[in-house]
Design an enzyme around this catalytic site. Structure first.
Site, PDB file in Angstrom:
ATOM      1  N   GLU A   1      31.695  49.806  45.181  1.00  0.00           N
ATOM      2  CA  GLU A   1      31.065  48.497  44.948  1.00  0.00           C
ATOM      3  C   GLU A   1      30.097  48.167  46.070  1.00  0.00           C
ATOM      4  OE1 GLU A   1      34.092  45.581  44.128  1.00  0.00           O
ATOM      5  OE2 GLU A   1      34.667  46.563  42.271  1.00  0.00           O
TER       6      GLU A   1
ATOM      7  N   ARG B   1      40.873  47.198  39.101  1.00  0.00           N
ATOM      8  CA  ARG B   1      40.141  47.921  40.137  1.00  0.00           C
ATOM      9  C   ARG B   1      39.440  49.109  39.497  1.00  0.00           C
ATOM     10  NH1 ARG B   1      40.329  44.118  42.600  1.00  0.00           N
ATOM     11  NH2 ARG B   1      41.064  43.695  44.710  1.00  0.00           N
TER      12      ARG B   1
ATOM     13  N   ASP C   1      34.377  44.810  35.318  1.00  0.00           N
ATOM     14  CA  ASP C   1      34.088  43.873  36.417  1.00  0.00           C
ATOM     15  C   ASP C   1      34.206  44.581  37.766  1.00  0.00           C
ATOM     16  OD1 ASP C   1      33.633  41.276  37.595  1.00  0.00           O
ATOM     17  OD2 ASP C   1      35.770  41.207  38.086  1.00  0.00           O
TER      18      ASP C   1
ATOM     19  N   HIS D   1      32.135  42.163  40.076  1.00  0.00           N
ATOM     20  CA  HIS D   1      33.446  41.769  40.624  1.00  0.00           C
ATOM     21  C   HIS D   1      33.545  40.238  40.706  1.00  0.00           C
ATOM     22  CE1 HIS D   1      36.915  43.347  43.331  1.00  0.00           C
ATOM     23  NE2 HIS D   1      37.267  42.220  42.725  1.00  0.00           N
ATOM     24  N   LEU D   2      33.459  39.635  39.531  1.00  0.00           N
ATOM     25  CA  LEU D   2      33.437  38.166  39.469  1.00  0.00           C
ATOM     26  C   LEU D   2      34.766  37.556  39.054  1.00  0.00           C
ATOM     27  CD1 LEU D   2      29.998  37.369  37.728  1.00  0.00           C
ATOM     28  CD2 LEU D   2      30.604  37.180  40.141  1.00  0.00           C
ATOM     29  N   GLY D   3      35.776  38.419  38.832  1.00  0.00           N
ATOM     30  CA  GLY D   3      37.039  37.921  38.289  1.00  0.00           C
ATOM     31  C   GLY D   3      37.581  36.688  38.991  1.00  0.00           C
TER      32      GLY D   3
ATOM     33  N   VAL E   1      48.136  38.265  36.291  1.00  0.00           N
ATOM     34  CA  VAL E   1      46.905  38.217  35.497  1.00  0.00           C
ATOM     35  C   VAL E   1      47.174  38.745  34.091  1.00  0.00           C
ATOM     36  CG1 VAL E   1      44.515  38.987  35.331  1.00  0.00           C
ATOM     37  CG2 VAL E   1      45.490  38.504  37.595  1.00  0.00           C
TER      38      VAL E   1
HETATM   39  N1  LIG Z   1      38.451  41.301  39.216  1.00  0.00           N
HETATM   40  C1  LIG Z   1      38.978  40.445  40.044  1.00  0.00           C
HETATM   41  O1  LIG Z   1      38.277  39.666  40.651  1.00  0.00           O
HETATM   42  C2  LIG Z   1      40.459  40.393  40.217  1.00  0.00           C
HETATM   43  C3  LIG Z   1      41.102  39.177  40.426  1.00  0.00           C
HETATM   44  C4  LIG Z   1      42.494  39.174  40.599  1.00  0.00           C
HETATM   45  C5  LIG Z   1      43.188  40.369  40.560  1.00  0.00           C
HETATM   46  N2  LIG Z   1      42.506  41.529  40.384  1.00  0.00           N
HETATM   47  C6  LIG Z   1      43.230  42.808  40.341  1.00  0.00           C
HETATM   48  O2  LIG Z   1      44.230  42.705  39.371  1.00  0.00           O
HETATM   49  C7  LIG Z   1      45.426  43.290  39.859  1.00  0.00           C
HETATM   50  C8  LIG Z   1      46.604  42.548  39.258  1.00  0.00           C
HETATM   51  O3  LIG Z   1      46.670  41.241  39.783  1.00  0.00           O
HETATM   52  P1  LIG Z   1      47.966  40.365  39.571  1.00  0.00           P
HETATM   53  O4  LIG Z   1      47.753  39.106  40.308  1.00  0.00           O
HETATM   54  O5  LIG Z   1      48.290  40.298  38.126  1.00  0.00           O
HETATM   55  O6  LIG Z   1      49.038  41.261  40.329  1.00  0.00           O
HETATM   56  P2  LIG Z   1      50.577  41.364  39.999  1.00  0.00           P
HETATM   57  O7  LIG Z   1      51.168  42.070  41.135  1.00  0.00           O
HETATM   58  O8  LIG Z   1      51.102  40.037  39.617  1.00  0.00           O
HETATM   59  O9  LIG Z   1      50.635  42.300  38.711  1.00  0.00           O
HETATM   60  C9  LIG Z   1      50.442  43.672  38.735  1.00  0.00           C
HETATM   61  C10 LIG Z   1      51.378  44.278  37.707  1.00  0.00           C
HETATM   62  O10 LIG Z   1      51.047  45.648  37.563  1.00  0.00           O
HETATM   63  C11 LIG Z   1      52.268  46.312  37.334  1.00  0.00           C
HETATM   64  N3  LIG Z   1      52.132  47.741  37.562  1.00  0.00           N
HETATM   65  C12 LIG Z   1      52.264  48.431  38.716  1.00  0.00           C
HETATM   66  N4  LIG Z   1      52.104  49.737  38.479  1.00  0.00           N
HETATM   67  C13 LIG Z   1      51.863  49.873  37.157  1.00  0.00           C
HETATM   68  C14 LIG Z   1      51.624  50.972  36.317  1.00  0.00           C
HETATM   69  N5  LIG Z   1      51.595  52.238  36.786  1.00  0.00           N
HETATM   70  N6  LIG Z   1      51.402  50.754  34.998  1.00  0.00           N
HETATM   71  C15 LIG Z   1      51.440  49.487  34.524  1.00  0.00           C
HETATM   72  N7  LIG Z   1      51.670  48.411  35.252  1.00  0.00           N
HETATM   73  C16 LIG Z   1      51.878  48.598  36.562  1.00  0.00           C
HETATM   74  C17 LIG Z   1      53.238  45.643  38.264  1.00  0.00           C
HETATM   75  O11 LIG Z   1      54.570  45.847  37.843  1.00  0.00           O
HETATM   76  C18 LIG Z   1      52.833  44.198  38.116  1.00  0.00           C
HETATM   77  O12 LIG Z   1      53.591  43.541  37.124  1.00  0.00           O
HETATM   78  C19 LIG Z   1      45.340  43.135  41.368  1.00  0.00           C
HETATM   79  O13 LIG Z   1      46.021  44.183  42.022  1.00  0.00           O
HETATM   80  C20 LIG Z   1      43.886  43.191  41.656  1.00  0.00           C
HETATM   81  O14 LIG Z   1      43.539  44.504  41.983  1.00  0.00           O
HETATM   82  C21 LIG Z   1      41.183  41.572  40.212  1.00  0.00           C
HETATM   83  O1  LIG Z   2      42.053  41.214  44.150  1.00  0.00           O
HETATM   84  C1  LIG Z   2      41.494  40.156  43.989  1.00  0.00           C
HETATM   85  O2  LIG Z   2      41.982  39.062  44.309  1.00  0.00           O
HETATM   86  C2  LIG Z   2      40.172  40.142  43.320  1.00  0.00           C
HETATM   87  O3  LIG Z   2      39.696  41.418  43.131  1.00  0.00           O
HETATM   88  C3  LIG Z   2      39.193  39.244  43.962  1.00  0.00           C
HETATM   89  O4  LIG Z   2      38.408  39.902  44.893  1.00  0.00           O
HETATM   90  P1  LIG Z   2      37.326  39.068  45.707  1.00  0.00           P
HETATM   91  O5  LIG Z   2      38.069  38.218  46.661  1.00  0.00           O
HETATM   92  O6  LIG Z   2      36.482  40.074  46.404  1.00  0.00           O
HETATM   93  O7  LIG Z   2      36.572  38.263  44.731  1.00  0.00           O
END
Ligand SMILES: NC(=O)c1ccc[n+]([C@@H]2O[C@H](COP(=O)([O-])OP(=O)(O)OC[C@H]3O[C@@H](n4cnc5c(N)ncnc54)[C@H](O)[C@@H]3O)[C@@H](O)[C@H]2O)c1
Ligand SMILES: O=C(O)[C@H](O)COP(=O)(O)O
Length: 638
Positions: free
Chosen positions: A353, A324, A348, A372-374, A244
């Site tokens: 939650e 998160r 978000d 939490h709409l990401g 992301v």
């Molecule tokens: N809001 C949402 O709906 C939504 C959607 C998708 C993901 N997310 C959240 O976003 C996070 C990231 O998703 P992703 O798919 O990019 O995961 P990912 O595993 O591809 O990327 C996470 C990155 O964070 C890095 N990281 C770990 N510890 C760290 C630290 N202390 N400081 C800086 N960077 C660090 C890792 O090296 C990795 O590159 C997920 O864990 C999830 O919690 C939220």
């Molecule tokens: O970690 C994720 O993939 C996102 O936070 C999405 O969470 P959700 O499935 O509850 O929308």
């Protein structure tokens, strides 16, 4: 005792037919790596369903009984059938999959083609615990807390938890591992959606879109109040340069922002290729005009933004969080907003939650919030649903998922090359432990892999886990061992497994030439199995024509296919021995599938290894014991 012997193989008709089949569809298939039943391979060869096989469970009846088939249809601990999706029928012979949060229809269709699907949303923790003992799989999003209590309540039936998304902070991974439950996620399908939401929040925050919208809807026209800030030329710190984060960076570059990033584990060249500089944590937060959070919630990232770190930021910094809620100390953020250190925040995600209605953070006038709409786009939800449904169905079939979170991830092509060795590894573990007298006393096991390949090219985690499984299952009362919990259970039992990889002159086509298992400091119920200076129980095996074979017991070379069960017999080498023992077995209706004799020298001691399809009766074994030339013998279950 001599350290080597000569080998004389007798190929029985059934082995020859096995050979003929070795290139047909009956050849050994990738084993079931996630078998969950105790002693699941004690009575059947551990073969399973092909990796690509996606047929529904009820179409599999013509297949041989496999570990995977057994484990997904049996439910010894449960009586209650789960609530079915309206209109669906519950078929007790199919696995049951509980879906506890809304999942895209394409994923649900895929699941329904495979098992009973119970869509029960908004379950209380108590209801979830009540239901779970009748379910083989559970699919959740971020709203369901999969706690230790859930795994306990599952009573061993739950085999896989599928997280339809990326973050697995709502699943107790340690508990899942201890209970041998695989956790898989869907890590790729919502990346773009989350990145787009991050950018949407960034722009909406900078231009006060949410507040201005509410103002207009309330009949006001406040053009001077909602003057925003520009993004072009500003520095954005992307915290976490993963899937992301890097997509956010790419889009922010398109908006003309200067993008830096902090990620201790990201490769600098990948960032550089995108024109992003990787910097230290302090440099990132102290130079940024905007900070966007994209790291997972872990013990090290929890509250990573707190009073101390806010103090290091530029006055008027703006913060976006689509990662998160727990990565920010939310009380500290309220203080930083109140003091003006943080000008705005766009959130978000929240530590709780939904957040409490009177949350000071959510109610803050300079905070914009989304629920939490990401990941919530139609496209992402369909993609996530398919991704997780495939992973869960695969896991229920006993396959290793590429998105396993608490088990070694093995690419399908590697897995299929390793498949016969995986079976061999488990059987060698099973043989070695049965050769030791008093299995619980085993504390130290050494595994030696001989291969033509460079030791660095040989990933032995899978093989080690299967050896562990083979050792532990026969000496455990009902504890089920699989790839997920093998290391954990071994550690719990104080079993230390060391490994050595030796390069030998052999075919580089084969990932492994031979596997040797040595158990130290144990007595053996078959003295001839003890060899070497340390007096270890030693067994060695190889894969021949795709079939696992035992090739060494103690100091004796043997050559017997590891199918059915095994009788090892040490006798004085003299004519007629094979016939004499063979007759005893034949008279008592025990079919010999393979036999080999390894001897030290002519008319000296020899070891006869006899593969038998059936388990001989006590009286049959005692007749063998009475043959005058037989010095010792042992019956071993594979
Ligand atoms: N809001 C949402 O709906 C939504 C959607 C998708 C993901 N997310 C959240 O976003 C996070 C990231 O998703 P992703 O798919 O990019 O995961 P990912 O595993 O591809 O990327 C996470 C990155 O964070 C890095 N990281 C770990 N510890 C760290 C630290 N202390 N400081 C800086 N960077 C660090 C890792 O090296 C990795 O590159 C997920 O864990 C999830 O919690 C939220
Ligand atoms: O970690 C994720 O993939 C996102 O936070 C999405 O969470 P959700 O499935 O509850 O929308």
């Amino acid at each position: 005792m001599a350290s080597s012997s000569t080998t004389n193989s007798i190929l029985s008709p059934s082995f020859l037919s096995g050979l003929a089949n070795s290139t047909s569809t009956d050849s050994p298939r990738p084993p079931s790596l996630l078998s969950f039943l105790p002693n699941s391979s004690s009575s059947s060869t551990a073969v399973s369903i092909k990796l690509s096989d996606r047929r529904p469970r009820n179409n599999r009846r013509s297949l041989p009984v496999t570990n995977a088939a057994i484990k997904t249809t049996s439910s010894p601990s449960s009586t209650a059938a789960p609530t079915e999706t309206p209109g669906a029928t519950h078929d007790a012979s199919r696995p049951t999959i509980l879906v506890s949060e809304k999942l895209g229809s394409a994923g649900l269709d895929l699941l329904r083609g495979f098992g009973n699907v119970d869509c029960s949303y908004d379950l209380s923790p108590e209801d979830l615990c009540r239901k779970i003992s009748s379910c083989d799989a559970l699919i959740v999003r971020s709203g369901t807390k999969v706690t230790r209590e859930v795994f306990e309540a599952a009573k061993g039936r739950l085999k896989v938890v599928g997280r339809a998304g990326v973050g697995i902070d709502n699943v107790d991974l340690q508990a899942a591992t201890e209970f041998g439950c695989l956790v898989v996620n869907a890590p790729t399908a919502n990346t773009v959606a989350a990145a787009e939401h991050g950018i949407a929040l960034l722009a909406a925050m900078a231009r006060n879109v949410a507040q201005a919208d509410a103002s207009v809807k309330s009949g006001k026209w406040e053009r001077t109040k909602y003057v925003g800030v520009s993004m072009v030329g500003k520095t954005l710190a992307v915290m976490g340069f993963g899937k992301v984060g890097s997509e956010v960076a790419r889009r922010a570059k398109g908006l003309g922002m200067h993008v830096i990033s902090h990620d201790p584990y990201a490769p600098a060249d990948r960032a550089r290729a995108m024109g992003v500089e990787l910097v230290s944590f302090d440099q990132a937060i102290s130079t940024a005009d905007f900070i966007s959070l994209h790291m997972p919630l872990t013990p090290t990232t929890r509250k990573i933004l707190n009073d101390d770190t806010f103090a290091k930021m530029k006055p008027g910094v703006r913060i976006v969080n689509v990662a998160r809620g727990g990565v920010i100390d939310e009380d500290a953020l309220v203080r930083a907003l109140d003091s003006g250190k943080v000008a705005q925040a766009a959130l978000d995600v929240f530590s709780q939650e939904p957040p409490p209605k009177d949350s000071k953070l959510v109610q803050h006038e300079r905070v914009i919030a989304t629920p939490h709409l990401g990941a919530s786009t139609k496209e992402a939800q369909e993609g996530v649903a398919i991704e997780i449904a495939e992973a869960v169905v695969g896991a229920l079939n006993g396959e290793l998922s590429a998105t396993a979170v608490n088990a070694p991830m093995v690419p399908p092509e590697v897995l299929s090359a390793l498949a016969p060795f995986v079976t061999l590894a488990e059987k060698l573990g099973r043989l070695a432990v049965q050769l030791a007298s008093g299995g619980e006393g085993i504390k130290s096991v050494k595994v030696v892999y001989r291969s033509a390949r460079d030791p660095d090219d040989l990933d032995t985690r899978l093989l080690r886990a299967m050896i562990t499984k083979g050792i532990i299952e026969p000496i455990s009362d009902g504890s089920y061992v699989n790839l997920v919990n093998a290391d954990f259970i071994a550690k719990q039992k104080g079993l230390r497994i060391s490994e050595e990889r030796i390069v030998v002159d052999a075919s580089p086509e084969m990932p492994v030439h031979s596997i040797e298992v040595l158990m130290s400091n144990v007595d053996s119920k078959f003295g001839s199995a003890v060899a070497g200076e340390g007096g270890d129980v030693v067994v060695e095996g190889r894969v021949k024509y795709g079939v696992p074979h035992l090739t060494k017991v103690g100091g004796f070379e043997v050559d017997v296919s590891l199918e059915g069960n095994l009788i090892l017999c040490r006798q004085v080498d003299r004519p007629g021995m094979i016939g004499e023992v063979g007759n005893i077995l034949g008279e008592d209706n025990v079919n010999v599938n393979f036999m080999s004799v390894g001897r030290m020298a002519r008319k000296k001691q020899a070891i006869m290894a006899i593969g038998v399809d059936e388990e001989p009766q006590e009286q049959t074994l005692s007749k063998i014991g009475k043959v005058s030339a037989v010095e010792e013998f042992v019956f071993l279950k594979l």
